[in-house]
Design a protein around this motif. Sequence first.
Motif, PDB file in Angstrom:
ATOM      1  N   GLU A   1      -4.515  -1.455  -7.795  1.00 15.26           N
ATOM      2  CA  GLU A   1      -5.272  -0.438  -7.068  1.00 15.26           C
ATOM      3  C   GLU A   1      -5.028  -0.506  -5.567  1.00 15.26           C
ATOM      4  OE1 GLU A   1      -7.109   2.036  -8.411  1.00 15.26           O
ATOM      5  OE2 GLU A   1      -6.411   1.306 -10.355  1.00 15.26           O
ATOM      6  N   SER A   2      -4.573  -1.645  -5.078  1.00 16.02           N
ATOM      7  CA  SER A   2      -4.422  -1.811  -3.630  1.00 16.02           C
ATOM      8  C   SER A   2      -3.251  -2.733  -3.309  1.00 16.02           C
ATOM      9  CB  SER A   2      -5.701  -2.406  -3.033  1.00 16.02           C
ATOM     10  OG  SER A   2      -5.839  -3.760  -3.446  1.00 16.02           O
TER      11      SER A   2
ATOM     12  N   ASP B   1       0.837  -1.204   0.000  1.00 14.12           N
ATOM     13  CA  ASP B   1       0.000   0.000   0.000  1.00 14.12           C
ATOM     14  C   ASP B   1       0.873   1.256   0.000  1.00 14.12           C
ATOM     15  OD1 ASP B   1      -2.670  -0.937  -0.128  1.00 14.12           O
ATOM     16  OD2 ASP B   1      -2.722  -1.341   2.035  1.00 14.12           O
TER      17      ASP B   1
ATOM     18  N   GLU C   1       1.140   4.263  -2.797  1.00 10.36           N
ATOM     19  CA  GLU C   1       0.965   5.678  -2.458  1.00 10.36           C
ATOM     20  C   GLU C   1       2.111   6.511  -3.020  1.00 10.36           C
ATOM     21  OE1 GLU C   1       0.567   6.025   1.796  1.00 10.36           O
ATOM     22  OE2 GLU C   1      -1.185   4.696   1.820  1.00 10.36           O
TER      23      GLU C   1
ATOM     24  N   GLU D   1      -3.487  -5.230  -1.436  1.00  9.61           N
ATOM     25  CA  GLU D   1      -4.036  -6.589  -1.525  1.00  9.61           C
ATOM     26  C   GLU D   1      -3.838  -7.163  -2.929  1.00  9.61           C
ATOM     27  OE1 GLU D   1      -5.783 -10.086  -0.269  1.00  9.61           O
ATOM     28  OE2 GLU D   1      -5.531  -8.367   1.060  1.00  9.61           O
ATOM     29  N   GLU D   2      -4.061  -6.336  -3.963  1.00  9.06           N
ATOM     30  CA  GLU D   2      -3.859  -6.799  -5.343  1.00  9.06           C
ATOM     31  C   GLU D   2      -2.383  -7.115  -5.599  1.00  9.06           C
ATOM     32  OE1 GLU D   2      -5.417  -4.205  -8.324  1.00  9.06           O
ATOM     33  OE2 GLU D   2      -7.484  -4.414  -7.609  1.00  9.06           O
TER      34      GLU D   2
END
Length: 177
Positions: free
Chosen positions: A146-147, A130, A134, A149-150
């Motif tokens: 996008e995250s 993450d 950012e 997690e992905e």
Amino acid sequence: MGRYVATGVRWDESTKRKHTRSEFEKIGASVKTKELFDDSVMLNNDNNSKRRITELCMQKHKMVVNPIVDWKEEDIWNYIDQENICVNKLYQCGYKRVGCIGCPMAGRKGKLKEFYDFPTFKLNYIKAFDRMLEVRKAKNLPTQWESGEEVFLWWIEDKNVAGQREFKVAENGQLMW
């Protein structure tokens, strides 16, 4: 020069090692021995058909000895018991090898087991991913995720990640998409 590096490499660990590693090795090539070897670079972990019984390291002039290269797993455990050697407790939990959790050299199955057994590490990987995203967004750098997690799913080689690319090597050695 003149010192040996001892490894725990064993033929029993992989077919490649059985056919490419020897009891004694010199890694690389030097100016004095350049005519004896080709100009390719060999690293300690290279396991290809060009490995020789002895190879000289250009940078470190390293001699490598693999004293347990012909030991079976049973031999390892017998020696450990005989010498009363303390071992990492993870071996008693079904682990065959102990290293970093989420190691890119581990297969998908191994990574899944590690993250199942140590869920805090999974959460920390996701947090780190993450933060990476950012920073990339703040610098207007492209990303397919996008995250965190992905990114994590990509890291463990989940084949269901949208946009994930798969690389294959053809028989002729060419990289294919």
